[in-house]
Design an enzyme around this catalytic site. Structure first.
Site, short mmCIF file in Angstrom:
data_model
loop_
_atom_site.label_atom_id
_atom_site.label_comp_id
_atom_site.label_asym_id
_atom_site.label_seq_id
_atom_site.Cartn_x
_atom_site.Cartn_y
_atom_site.Cartn_z
CG ASN A 225 -6.58 -0.58 1.62
OD1 ASN A 225 -6.13 -0.28 0.84
ND2 ASN A 225 -6.12 -1.13 2.61
CB CYS B 278 -1.07 -0.06 1.20
SG CYS B 278 -1.86 -1.36 1.09
CG HIS C 228 -2.94 3.49 2.17
ND1 HIS C 228 -3.63 3.25 1.02
CD2 HIS C 228 -2.95 2.47 3.04
CE1 HIS C 228 -3.81 2.04 1.12
NE2 HIS C 228 -3.66 1.43 2.12
N1 ACO Z 1 -18.54 -7.71 10.59
C1 ACO Z 1 -18.98 -8.03 11.57
N2 ACO Z 1 -18.04 -8.48 12.70
C2 ACO Z 1 -16.83 -8.65 12.48
C3 ACO Z 1 -16.40 -8.22 10.96
C4 ACO Z 1 -17.12 -8.07 10.22
N3 ACO Z 1 -16.87 -7.99 9.07
N4 ACO Z 1 -14.99 -8.33 11.16
C5 ACO Z 1 -14.50 -8.78 12.55
N5 ACO Z 1 -15.69 -8.80 13.10
C6 ACO Z 1 -15.84 -9.15 14.57
C7 ACO Z 1 -14.58 -9.91 14.96
O1 ACO Z 1 -14.92 -11.33 14.94
C8 ACO Z 1 -14.72 -9.69 16.70
O2 ACO Z 1 -15.69 -10.37 17.05
P1 ACO Z 1 -15.48 -11.13 18.81
O3 ACO Z 1 -15.35 -9.83 19.51
O4 ACO Z 1 -16.63 -11.94 18.95
O5 ACO Z 1 -14.39 -11.92 18.56
C9 ACO Z 1 -14.92 -8.51 16.56
O6 ACO Z 1 -15.64 -7.82 15.42
C10 ACO Z 1 -13.85 -7.17 16.88
O7 ACO Z 1 -12.64 -7.82 16.07
P2 ACO Z 1 -11.51 -6.94 15.69
O8 ACO Z 1 -10.49 -7.55 14.88
O9 ACO Z 1 -10.88 -6.68 17.22
O10 ACO Z 1 -11.97 -5.48 15.41
P3 ACO Z 1 -11.39 -4.12 15.17
O11 ACO Z 1 -11.89 -3.16 15.90
O12 ACO Z 1 -9.94 -4.26 15.30
O13 ACO Z 1 -11.35 -3.68 13.32
C11 ACO Z 1 -10.09 -3.92 11.47
C12 ACO Z 1 -10.81 -4.70 12.52
C13 ACO Z 1 -11.18 -2.95 10.74
C14 ACO Z 1 -9.55 -4.80 10.52
C15 ACO Z 1 -8.91 -2.86 12.26
O14 ACO Z 1 -8.40 -3.80 12.96
C16 ACO Z 1 -8.23 -2.25 11.32
O15 ACO Z 1 -8.60 -1.59 10.46
N6 ACO Z 1 -6.99 -2.54 11.10
C17 ACO Z 1 -6.04 -1.94 10.27
C18 ACO Z 1 -6.37 -2.53 8.79
C19 ACO Z 1 -5.58 -1.84 7.96
O16 ACO Z 1 -5.52 -0.44 7.99
N7 ACO Z 1 -5.40 -2.51 6.70
C20 ACO Z 1 -4.72 -1.77 5.76
C21 ACO Z 1 -3.23 -1.87 5.79
S1 ACO Z 1 -2.64 -3.17 5.17
C22 ACO Z 1 -2.76 -2.67 3.47
O17 ACO Z 1 -3.22 -1.83 3.29
C23 ACO Z 1 -2.36 -4.10 2.59
#
Ligand code: ACO
Length: 320
Positions: A279, A111, A249
């Site tokens: 993204n 990215c 980004h």
């Molecule tokens: N729908 C509903 N529930 C979901 C989903 C979904 N799509 N995805 C995850 N959950 C649930 C999980 O199962 C978890 O449930 P649980 O508590 O029962 O176990 C709960 O939501 C919380 O999950 P987390 O992983 O802790 O959620 P978080 O708040 O961390 O959000 C996310 C996840 C959106 C991926 C976040 O961590 C994030 O944005 N991270 C950065 C990702 C990023 O920026 N990537 C891009 C850089 S890499 C690149 O660009 C190639």
């Protein structure tokens, strides 16, 4: 001599996939996706990475009225190439049907690819080697999604953005690129290939799907975004008041909002397109740039900032 972005073009696939569409194939809901990411929909491509890149270049050439025969080098940033070889850039060049054998190659910095590409372009122009360069970010991430993994499948989209960069007396002021070791495997896209020879054991790095430890990436992304934005303004004796806009980004609205809060910068300075695009990795910054180009005036200062797999990160300060 500086490297100046002359214009930008883009390609966004027609097919838009809403959060509601995802609820039909997995256990998710619109509220969770919007609250945790800011994403409402994303576009999935029915053409490959090189064709999207080519379409973005055609859009750019149409905007600039630049004669394609004057292109001296083509660089494509991508982590989702059509093939190991030829490169996406080779394929774009072939599609353009140029009369000369100009060089073309790809850069993979996930990215952060577009910022890495800018650094290369800056070097090529400032050194006097080239004067007319096409730089493209093009990604086909939908093909690498694991639709059994709701925490990654909803985040990504496809698209391409292209810029024309030429030698000028103003343009890119500074670009910083970095790579921190991804010790815990926060982001991986295995190639999915079972390498078998008559002489070696099989080696397979896993299915070709995006794998991500979301919270690790979140912590990394917020930290480097904040640090890089501070670093580039201080290094160049500026303040955020001197900056017309910041294009981050487009990974997650919460990452951007956290940086805004910690830096105390006015939110209006940040260009945000992820709501309808998701993204798009190395394509996200040029596509976002395309969305605001009509508002930019000569001399406006912009910052691009990105982070991604690798773990790569980078920032670029430039004058429009
Ligand atoms: N729908 C509903 N529930 C979901 C989903 C979904 N799509 N995805 C995850 N959950 C649930 C999980 O199962 C978890 O449930 P649980 O508590 O029962 O176990 C709960 O939501 C919380 O999950 P987390 O992983 O802790 O959620 P978080 O708040 O961390 O959000 C996310 C996840 C959106 C991926 C976040 O961590 C994030 O944005 N991270 C950065 C990702 C990023 O920026 N990537 C891009 C850089 S890499 C690149 O660009 C190639």
């Amino acid at each position: 001599m500086k490297a100046r972005i002359i214009d930008v073009g883009k390609y966004v696939p027609n097919l838009s996939i809403s959060n509601e569409d995802f609820t039909k194939i997995m256990d998710t809901n619109n509220e969770w996706i919007v609250q945790r990411t800011g994403i409402s929909s994303r576009h999935f491509s029915e053409i490959n990475t090189s064709e999207m890149a080519y379409q973005a270049v055609l859009n750019l050439l149409e905007n600039t009225k630049f004669n394609k025969e004057d292109i001296e080098i083509i660089i494509v940033c991508t982590c989702t190439p059509d093939a190991y070889s030829p490169s996406v850039a080779n394929l774009v060049k072939k599609k353009l049907k140029l009369s000369k054998d100009i060089p073309s190659f790809d850069i993979n910095a996930a990215c952060s690819g577009f910022i890495y590409g800018l650094k290369v372009v800056q070097g090529l122009i400032e050194s006097g080697l080239y004067q007319n360069i096409i730089l493209v970010g093009s990604e086909n991430l939908s093909k690498l999604l694991n639709f059994d993994d709701r925490s990654t499948a909803v985040l990504f989209g496809d698209g391409a953005g292209a810029i024309l960069v030429q030698g000028s007396n103003q343009g890119i002021i500074d670009t910083l690129i970095y790579n921190k070791d991804d010790i815990n495997g926060a982001i991986n896209i295995p190639n999915g290939i079972n390498i078998e020879t008559p002489f070696t054991n099989n080696q397979c790095s896993g299915p070709a799907h995006i794998q991500m430890k979301g919270q690790d990436v979140f912590k990394f992304a917020t930290k480097v975004c904040i640090n890089m934005l501070k670093e580039i303004v201080v290094k160049n004796n500026l303040t955020f008041n001197d900056i017309k806009c910041i294009i981050p980004h487009q990974a997650n609205l919460r990452i951007i909002e956290y940086a805004i809060k910690m830096l105390g910068i006015n939110k209006d300075k940040f260009v945000i397109t992820l709501e309808s695009l998701g993204n798009t990795s190395s394509a996200s910054i040029p596509i976002a740039l395309d969305s605001i180009k009509k508002e930019l005036k000569k001399g406006d200062k912009l910052i691009f900032v990105a982070f991604g797999g690798g773990l790569t990160y980078g920032v670029s300060l430039l004058e429009w």
